[in-house]
Design a protein around this motif. Structure first.
Motif, short mmCIF file in Angstrom:
data_model
loop_
_atom_site.label_atom_id
_atom_site.label_comp_id
_atom_site.label_asym_id
_atom_site.label_seq_id
_atom_site.Cartn_x
_atom_site.Cartn_y
_atom_site.Cartn_z
N LEU A 126 -10.59 -47.57 74.38
CA LEU A 126 -9.32 -46.64 74.08
C LEU A 126 -9.47 -45.73 72.75
N VAL A 127 -10.12 -46.93 71.66
CA VAL A 127 -10.33 -46.78 70.53
C VAL A 127 -10.78 -45.33 70.28
N TYR A 128 -12.05 -44.90 71.35
CA TYR A 128 -12.61 -44.07 71.14
C TYR A 128 -12.15 -42.67 71.14
N ALA A 129 -11.45 -43.19 72.22
CA ALA A 129 -10.58 -41.99 73.02
C ALA A 129 -9.84 -41.56 71.76
N ALA A 130 -8.95 -42.64 70.99
CA ALA A 130 -8.15 -41.96 69.94
C ALA A 130 -8.61 -41.43 68.34
N GLY A 131 -10.21 -41.24 69.00
CA GLY A 131 -10.67 -40.57 67.31
C GLY A 131 -11.30 -39.64 68.26
N ARG A 132 -10.87 -38.71 69.49
CA ARG A 132 -11.65 -38.10 69.68
C ARG A 132 -9.76 -37.10 69.26
N VAL A 133 -9.62 -37.80 69.87
CA VAL A 133 -8.46 -36.39 69.57
C VAL A 133 -8.23 -36.70 67.87
N LEU A 134 -8.65 -37.81 67.61
CA LEU A 134 -7.62 -37.14 65.24
C LEU A 134 -9.04 -36.39 65.05
N GLU A 135 -9.81 -36.78 65.75
CA GLU A 135 -11.19 -35.04 65.51
C GLU A 135 -10.14 -33.63 65.57
N ALA A 136 -10.44 -34.02 67.37
CA ALA A 136 -9.35 -32.64 67.36
C ALA A 136 -8.55 -31.69 66.79
N HIS A 137 -7.88 -32.75 66.52
CA HIS A 137 -6.55 -32.85 65.34
C HIS A 137 -6.51 -33.07 64.18
N PRO A 138 -7.81 -32.18 63.32
CA PRO A 138 -7.87 -32.83 61.84
C PRO A 138 -6.79 -32.49 61.69
N ARG A 139 -6.16 -32.93 60.27
CA ARG A 139 -5.16 -33.00 59.49
C ARG A 139 -5.44 -32.19 57.61
N GLY A 140 -5.15 -31.19 57.45
CA GLY A 140 -5.56 -30.48 56.29
C GLY A 140 -5.04 -31.44 54.91
N PRO A 141 -5.93 -30.72 53.99
CA PRO A 141 -6.27 -31.57 52.61
C PRO A 141 -3.84 -32.02 52.12
N GLY A 142 -3.25 -33.44 52.00
CA GLY A 142 -1.96 -33.26 51.59
C GLY A 142 -1.38 -33.62 52.95
N ALA A 143 -1.55 -32.75 53.69
CA ALA A 143 -0.55 -33.44 54.61
C ALA A 143 0.10 -34.27 55.24
N THR A 144 1.58 -33.65 55.03
CA THR A 144 2.48 -35.46 55.45
C THR A 144 3.20 -36.10 56.60
#
Length: 307
Positions: A126-144
């Motif tokens: 599950l943690v591995y899956a969360a990482g793949r979703v985080l990778e697929a939806h990157p957050r830009g600099p300064g984004a909140t």
């Protein structure tokens, strides 16, 4: 001869509807009292969400919130100990572990870890899956906010597209399951990450939605732009029993439909305060087991049922 003045007029029997209305009114008053008098610092000291709040990194907070919510059943003290152990095994940075550790490294790190029916191997995936979703939806600099990405970006975007929390959660759970267990889920994994289209009320997923959606008030996290009007009462068997006694639902099981009915009943009682703020309905799930005893305040039991 009997004088009219001496005759006592028969009193009308109290109707069930009247008694139910009075119980509902008393319940709402106690829920509102809890909200006004709740010591949030004391509540946070025992709430699993405290582990997520301890992280500064957004990725760490998002990943920790997911794990805290899904493990939030059983004895509160045990939950705290298990979460402490889990985050230690993840190097004290669950978001970093999710993003950068391999599946094999995560599996090794959580080898031997167990919480109730949840095995370390399932949580590692599950943690591995969360990482793949985080990778697929990157957050830009300064984004909140969610628009720049993050673990819950697909959830929010799905809600925006469908207007249905159930459909949005279903799509998000399907996404995570696909990364975590591409070959299919076991019974324990279905319990760990439940399907909102199933028979369960999905209490732990609804608890997670509460944490990430409601404004950061020292307890909730305020991580995403999911509207609070979409939230439902996190309903477990104890809360359902009280809600049914109060007439908030007639359903025999603590299902998603029952959670919708309880939520709507609470909204109807005090529509002005519910709209937007949506606080009493979620606090109801905290104090409901004490409502029928007439005692306002936090739930006395330290046992959090699965949901």
């Amino acid at each position: 001869m009997v004088h009219a003045s001496s005759v006592t007029a028969p009193t009308k029997p109290r109707t069930r509807a009247l008694e139910r209305a009075e119980r509902r009114s008393a319940a709402l008053a106690r829920v509102a009292h809890t909200e006004r008098t709740l010591d949030r610092s004391a509540a946070l000291a025992r709430d699993p969400v405290r582990f997520a709040r301890a992280y500064e990194s957004r990725d760490d907070r998002e990943t920790a919130a997911l794990l805290c919510a899904l493990m939030a059943f059983g004895n509160v003290e045990v939950i705290g100990k298990k979460l402490t152990e889990l985050f230690r095994r993840l190097g004290g940075a669950p978001g970093v572990a999710a993003r950068t550790w391999s599946a094999a490294k995560l599996d090794e790190a959580l080898r031997g870890f167990v919480h109730r029916t949840f095995a370390g191997a399932s949580i590692a995936r599950l943690v591995y899956a969360a990482g793949r979703v985080l990778e697929a939806h990157p957050r830009g600099p300064g984004a909140t906010d969610d628009e720049a990405g993050g673990l819950y970006a697909p959830l929010v975007r799905s809600y925006e597209a469908t207007g249905s929390l159930r459909e949005a959660l279903t799509a998000w759970v399907t996404l995570l399951r696909g990364h975590a267990w591409p070959g299919g889920v076991t019974r324990a994994e279905r319990h760990l990450l439940p399907d909102p289209q199933g028979s369960s009320a999905c209490k732990r997923l609804l608890l997670l939605c509460r944490w990430i959606s409601r404004a950061d008030d020292g307890v909730d996290l305020g991580l995403v732009a999911l509207p609070t009007r979409a939230l439902l009462v996190p309903l477990d068997v104890h809360v359902h029993r009280v809600a049914r006694a109060l007439g908030f639902t007639e359903r025999n099981a603590a299902s998603w439909q029952a959670a919708e009915e309880v939520t709507e009943a609470l909204r109807a009682l005090d529509a002005d305060r519910m709209e937007g703020v949506f606080s009493e309905t979620t606090e109801f799930s905290v104090i409901a087991p004490r409502v029928t005893a007439g005692a306002p305040g936090r739930r006395a039991s330290v046992e959090l049922p699965a949901g």
